[in-house]
Design an enzyme around this catalytic site. Structure first.
Site, PDB file in Angstrom:
ATOM      1  N   GLY A 147       0.867  -1.167   0.000  1.00  0.00           N
ATOM      2  CA  GLY A 147       0.000   0.000   0.000  1.00  0.00           C
ATOM      3  C   GLY A 147       0.901   1.213   0.000  1.00  0.00           C
ATOM      4  O   GLY A 147       1.932   1.215   0.683  1.00  0.00           O
TER       5      GLY A 147
ATOM      6  N   ASN B 252       4.292   1.199   2.024  1.00  0.00           N
ATOM      7  CA  ASN B 252       5.539   0.980   1.287  1.00  0.00           C
ATOM      8  C   ASN B 252       6.568   2.035   1.672  1.00  0.00           C
ATOM      9  O   ASN B 252       7.742   1.736   1.925  1.00  0.00           O
ATOM     10  CB  ASN B 252       5.298   1.046  -0.217  1.00  0.00           C
TER      11      ASN B 252
ATOM     12  N   ASN C 230      -0.524  11.233  -5.623  1.00  0.00           N
ATOM     13  CA  ASN C 230      -0.873   9.862  -6.027  1.00  0.00           C
ATOM     14  C   ASN C 230      -2.336   9.734  -6.435  1.00  0.00           C
ATOM     15  O   ASN C 230      -3.131   9.067  -5.762  1.00  0.00           O
ATOM     16  CB  ASN C 230      -0.540   8.884  -4.899  1.00  0.00           C
TER      17      ASN C 230
ATOM     18  N   LYS D 192       8.271  14.351  -9.571  1.00  0.00           N
ATOM     19  CA  LYS D 192       8.957  13.130 -10.001  1.00  0.00           C
ATOM     20  C   LYS D 192       8.710  12.913 -11.492  1.00  0.00           C
ATOM     21  O   LYS D 192       7.567  12.949 -11.944  1.00  0.00           O
ATOM     22  CB  LYS D 192       8.461  11.943  -9.181  1.00  0.00           C
TER      23      LYS D 192
ATOM     24  N   GLY E 160       9.890  10.120 -13.284  1.00  0.00           N
ATOM     25  CA  GLY E 160      10.197   8.747 -13.647  1.00  0.00           C
ATOM     26  C   GLY E 160      11.683   8.525 -13.830  1.00  0.00           C
ATOM     27  O   GLY E 160      12.507   8.949 -13.014  1.00  0.00           O
TER      28      GLY E 160
ATOM     29  N   GLY F 291      14.403  11.665 -13.613  1.00  0.00           N
ATOM     30  CA  GLY F 291      14.873  12.274 -12.372  1.00  0.00           C
ATOM     31  C   GLY F 291      13.756  13.065 -11.724  1.00  0.00           C
ATOM     32  O   GLY F 291      12.580  12.692 -11.818  1.00  0.00           O
TER      33      GLY F 291
ATOM     34  N   ALA G 209       7.777   2.345  -7.082  1.00  0.00           N
ATOM     35  CA  ALA G 209       8.896   3.212  -7.455  1.00  0.00           C
ATOM     36  C   ALA G 209       8.771   4.586  -6.803  1.00  0.00           C
ATOM     37  O   ALA G 209       9.712   5.084  -6.182  1.00  0.00           O
ATOM     38  CB  ALA G 209       8.961   3.347  -8.977  1.00  0.00           C
ATOM     39  N   GLY G 210       7.599   5.196  -6.932  1.00  0.00           N
ATOM     40  CA  GLY G 210       7.400   6.506  -6.326  1.00  0.00           C
ATOM     41  C   GLY G 210       7.392   6.459  -4.818  1.00  0.00           C
ATOM     42  O   GLY G 210       7.902   7.366  -4.148  1.00  0.00           O
ATOM     43  N   ASP G 211       6.817   5.402  -4.257  1.00  0.00           N
ATOM     44  CA  ASP G 211       6.758   5.268  -2.800  1.00  0.00           C
ATOM     45  C   ASP G 211       8.156   5.163  -2.202  1.00  0.00           C
ATOM     46  O   ASP G 211       8.448   5.755  -1.156  1.00  0.00           O
ATOM     47  CB  ASP G 211       5.957   4.025  -2.410  1.00  0.00           C
TER      48      ASP G 211
END
Length: 314
Positions: A28, A32, A167, A227, A229, A232, A260-262
């Site tokens: 979640g 995460n 998100n 962000k 991806g 950078g 990835a973002g978490d």
């Protein structure tokens, strides 16, 4: 030592092919981040997770594993009438994922209605930072969303700082306009916004990072990370107009972009809470996320992250 409370939902995760081989774990977005924050910060930060679980065996197992990760669980509420939500991840050959969810009656969805949530509210006044995401807000019943937003606004008046990852998940909102209204309220007292360019384009129609940063500044955000991806991230402190772009090293083999973002957020927040500069915070986030996306699932094996040198220059 700084104390941060991360608020949201953790679900049972099924990872694999329908009617084929499946792996069961948990994940979640806010959980995460809490786990990866604990891994990269060690004992230098006090970390509390704020959520609700059932009283079933799976809930017990999840709680035990969070504790093993170093995440504080004293304020995870237990609901005897409900269980954790469930989601299934399906991956394509490029590591991109699609999700199926079963969460409408999850314990976390009703945490603000729990009879012991007042103890959570009292505890939140004692922390330095509260972290939440758009999903943390979106899963709640409509009447509870405003209650949480009002609580966060009250906390900031007593000196608690808010970090918010937008998100955006359209399926969780009744309309785009409703999501925008909630986000605008939260941005007005957000100290650190952690947003993704794709989400900002989907929700607001932003054409570029400059448009996103200008909108966040107008909304009242103090500092922002956009962000991008694999490229950078941008960082801007609106009190100084200090804007910078921090590139990331490319990852050759991407297995699963889940979390990835978490995980980037965890690395960045660990830097903020230990008083590193924005470049170091960003590089720390990139190193952690770059490792996570080379493994399957939201929470990768502990051994996969234990050798990351967060003091190494990128």
């Amino acid at each position: 030592m700084k104390r941060i409370a991360l608020l949201g939902e953790c679900m049972i995760e099924l990872n694999g092919a329908p009617f084929g081989a499946m792996e069961q774990t948990y994940g979640g977005d806010s959980l995460n981040t809490a786990v990866y924050l604990a891994r990269c910060a060690g004992q230098s930060i006090n970390i509390d997770y704020i959520s609700a679980l059932g009283t079933d065996a799976i809930s017990d197992g999840m709680l035990s594993r969070w504790q093993q990760e170093g995440v504080g669980t004293h304020y995870v509420l237990r609901d005897a009438q409900r269980q954790p939500g469930l989601y299934l991840i399906q991956l394509d050959d490029q590591g991109e994922r699609t999700f199926l969810y079963w969460r409408n009656q999850s314990a976390a969805r009703y945490m603000l209605q729990h009879p012991k949530f007042d103890k959570v509210s009292t505890h939140l006044k004692q922390v330095d930072w509260v972290y939440l995401s758009g999903i943390s807000i979106a899963i709640l019943p409509q009447e509870d969303r405003q209650q949480l937003i009002d609580l966060l606004a009250e906390l900031t008046q007593s000196g608690v700082k808010v970090a918010f990852d937008s998100n955006y998940r359209p399926a969780l909102w009744e309309s785009v306009e409703q999501a925008q209204r909630c986000y605008q309220q939260i941005f007005s007292f957000t100290d650190l916004a952690l947003v993704t360019n794709d989400d900002e384009e989907a929700l607001w129609g932003d054409s570029c990072e400059e448009a996103t940063l200008a909108r966040l500044q107008q909304a009242g955000v103090r500092k922002a990370v956009v962000k991008m991806g694999a490229k950078g991230n941008f960082y801007q402190d609106f009190s100084t107009d200090d804007r910078m772009f921090i590139a990331t090293n490319p990852v050759q083999t991407v297995i699963d972009t889940t979390s990835a973002g978490d995980s980037f957020n965890a690395g960045f927040l660990a830097g903020v809470l230990t008083e590193k500069d924005p470049i170091e915070c960003s590089q720390q986030g990139h190193r952690l996320a770059g490792t996570v996306i080379q493994h399957k699932g939201a929470i990768i094996p502990h051994v996969a992250t234990q050798d990351i040198d967060f003091n190494q220059a990128q």
